[in-house]
Scaffold this motif. Sequence first.
Motif, PDB file in Angstrom:
ATOM      1  N   MET A   1       0.845  -1.182   0.000  1.00 25.54           N
ATOM      2  CA  MET A   1       0.000   0.000   0.000  1.00 25.54           C
ATOM      3  C   MET A   1       0.886   1.239   0.000  1.00 25.54           C
ATOM      4  N   LEU A   2       0.438   2.231  -0.701  1.00 27.49           N
ATOM      5  CA  LEU A   2       1.174   3.473  -0.835  1.00 27.49           C
ATOM      6  C   LEU A   2       0.310   4.608  -0.293  1.00 27.49           C
ATOM      7  N   ARG A   3       0.858   5.419   0.600  1.00 29.47           N
ATOM      8  CA  ARG A   3       0.094   6.517   1.188  1.00 29.47           C
ATOM      9  C   ARG A   3       0.797   7.842   0.941  1.00 29.47           C
ATOM     10  N   ILE A   4      -0.006   8.815   0.558  1.00 27.92           N
ATOM     11  CA  ILE A   4       0.495  10.179   0.364  1.00 27.92           C
ATOM     12  C   ILE A   4      -0.405  11.082   1.187  1.00 27.92           C
ATOM     13  N   LYS A   5       0.179  11.794   2.143  1.00 24.39           N
ATOM     14  CA  LYS A   5      -0.598  12.638   3.046  1.00 24.39           C
ATOM     15  C   LYS A   5      -0.705  14.058   2.502  1.00 24.39           C
ATOM     16  N   SER A   6      -1.857  14.640   2.714  1.00 22.53           N
ATOM     17  CA  SER A   6      -2.080  15.993   2.222  1.00 22.53           C
ATOM     18  C   SER A   6      -1.142  16.999   2.869  1.00 22.53           C
ATOM     19  N   ALA A   7      -0.815  16.795   4.118  1.00 23.01           N
ATOM     20  CA  ALA A   7       0.069  17.750   4.805  1.00 23.01           C
ATOM     21  C   ALA A   7       1.415  17.848   4.095  1.00 23.01           C
ATOM     22  N   GLU A   8       1.931  16.710   3.618  1.00 19.72           N
ATOM     23  CA  GLU A   8       3.211  16.711   2.907  1.00 19.72           C
ATOM     24  C   GLU A   8       3.090  17.404   1.553  1.00 19.72           C
ATOM     25  N   VAL A   9       2.017  17.109   0.825  1.00 18.89           N
ATOM     26  CA  VAL A   9       1.811  17.725  -0.493  1.00 18.89           C
ATOM     27  C   VAL A   9       1.615  19.229  -0.347  1.00 18.89           C
ATOM     28  N   LEU A  10       0.774  19.642   0.601  1.00 14.33           N
ATOM     29  CA  LEU A  10       0.518  21.071   0.794  1.00 14.33           C
ATOM     30  C   LEU A  10       1.766  21.807   1.259  1.00 14.33           C
ATOM     31  N   LEU A  97       7.488   0.882  -5.636  1.00 17.43           N
ATOM     32  CA  LEU A  97       6.481   1.630  -4.884  1.00 17.43           C
ATOM     33  C   LEU A  97       7.042   2.950  -4.368  1.00 17.43           C
ATOM     34  N   THR A  98       8.286   2.910  -3.891  1.00 16.91           N
ATOM     35  CA  THR A  98       8.928   4.137  -3.413  1.00 16.91           C
ATOM     36  C   THR A  98       9.050   5.144  -4.544  1.00 16.91           C
ATOM     37  N   TYR A  99       9.488   4.667  -5.695  1.00 17.89           N
ATOM     38  CA  TYR A  99       9.618   5.536  -6.867  1.00 17.89           C
ATOM     39  C   TYR A  99       8.250   6.083  -7.285  1.00 17.89           C
ATOM     40  N   MET A 100       7.239   5.219  -7.294  1.00 17.56           N
ATOM     41  CA  MET A 100       5.889   5.624  -7.671  1.00 17.56           C
ATOM     42  C   MET A 100       5.364   6.692  -6.715  1.00 17.56           C
ATOM     43  N   LYS A 101       5.611   6.522  -5.417  1.00 17.65           N
ATOM     44  CA  LYS A 101       5.159   7.504  -4.432  1.00 17.65           C
ATOM     45  C   LYS A 101       5.776   8.870  -4.706  1.00 17.65           C
ATOM     46  N   GLU A 102       7.070   8.895  -4.988  1.00 15.95           N
ATOM     47  CA  GLU A 102       7.744  10.170  -5.261  1.00 15.95           C
ATOM     48  C   GLU A 102       7.206  10.826  -6.526  1.00 15.95           C
ATOM     49  N   LYS A 103       6.932  10.026  -7.547  1.00 12.93           N
ATOM     50  CA  LYS A 103       6.418  10.580  -8.801  1.00 12.93           C
ATOM     51  C   LYS A 103       4.988  11.092  -8.645  1.00 12.93           C
ATOM     52  N   LEU A 108       1.484  15.826  -8.218  1.00 16.75           N
ATOM     53  CA  LEU A 108       0.474  16.627  -7.525  1.00 16.75           C
ATOM     54  C   LEU A 108       0.949  18.056  -7.307  1.00 16.75           C
ATOM     55  N   VAL A 109       2.183  18.206  -6.857  1.00 18.55           N
ATOM     56  CA  VAL A 109       2.737  19.539  -6.611  1.00 18.55           C
ATOM     57  C   VAL A 109       2.860  20.311  -7.923  1.00 18.55           C
ATOM     58  N   GLY A 134       6.227  15.142 -17.180  1.00 19.56           N
ATOM     59  CA  GLY A 134       7.311  14.180 -16.995  1.00 19.56           C
ATOM     60  C   GLY A 134       7.014  13.183 -15.887  1.00 19.56           C
ATOM     61  N   ALA A 135       6.459  13.663 -14.786  1.00 14.32           N
ATOM     62  CA  ALA A 135       6.116  12.767 -13.675  1.00 14.32           C
ATOM     63  C   ALA A 135       5.009  11.800 -14.085  1.00 14.32           C
ATOM     64  N   LEU A 136       4.015  12.301 -14.825  1.00 15.22           N
ATOM     65  CA  LEU A 136       2.932  11.437 -15.280  1.00 15.22           C
ATOM     66  C   LEU A 136       3.451  10.381 -16.257  1.00 15.22           C
ATOM     67  N   ALA A 137       4.360  10.774 -17.132  1.00 17.68           N
ATOM     68  CA  ALA A 137       4.955   9.821 -18.078  1.00 17.68           C
ATOM     69  C   ALA A 137       5.747   8.743 -17.332  1.00 17.68           C
ATOM     70  N   CYS A 138       6.460   9.131 -16.285  1.00 19.10           N
ATOM     71  CA  CYS A 138       7.207   8.144 -15.482  1.00 19.10           C
ATOM     72  C   CYS A 138       6.259   7.156 -14.824  1.00 19.10           C
ATOM     73  N   MET A 139       5.122   7.641 -14.311  1.00 19.16           N
ATOM     74  CA  MET A 139       4.136   6.743 -13.700  1.00 19.16           C
ATOM     75  C   MET A 139       3.596   5.759 -14.732  1.00 19.16           C
ATOM     76  N   GLN A 140       3.287   6.275 -15.924  1.00 17.64           N
ATOM     77  CA  GLN A 140       2.759   5.410 -16.973  1.00 17.64           C
ATOM     78  C   GLN A 140       3.789   4.369 -17.400  1.00 17.64           C
ATOM     79  N   ASN A 141       5.061   4.780 -17.501  1.00 17.53           N
ATOM     80  CA  ASN A 141       6.115   3.838 -17.877  1.00 17.53           C
ATOM     81  C   ASN A 141       6.277   2.755 -16.817  1.00 17.53           C
TER      82      ASN A 141
END
Length: 160
Positions: A1-10, A97-103, A108-109, A134-141
């Motif tokens: 499971m991969l979690r991204i918190k709003s506090a980090e994104v904001l 998963l780590t790479y996907m989380k960063e992308k 989002l940012v 670029g980030a979206l393309a990396c996710m798709q790849n």
Amino acid sequence: MLRIKSAEVLADIRSAAWLESHLHPELDRNRRHEMADICENDNIGRVWRVLGIAVAEIRLALQKIGTPEKDISLENELNSPGSWLFSFRFPLPSSSLTYMKEKIHEYLVAAVMADRCAVIIPSSAKIWQERASGALACMQNLASISHPPLCGVVRPLWPL
């Protein structure tokens, strides 16, 4: 499971917006202030709407993995952004998963910054849009990569 918190994104959106406002001293004071206050009360609604669009784009990009829509959930309370949370389930190794989380975080940012800069600092909007693309393309790849079987090495049942 991969979690991204709003506090980090904001927090990253706030930092990027503050930096962007200080990188353009040619802007009048009001525009610089508008850029830096991206996550304040009167502006946060637009940020949430752009993030909602970005989440939909992420879902579309990651459908190649074969994750059913019900396994991708978004919990969002507009009145308490600290409780906002993305939960994704992927059949990927932990390094992927780590790479996907960063992308996803980067996308989002960059999506929010591209939207804001398009109005306030058009010259910077292209840069942020390129980062988002670029980030979206990396996710798709990453979603399209086929992974080896979980058992590791496959050996023949008889000698050849």
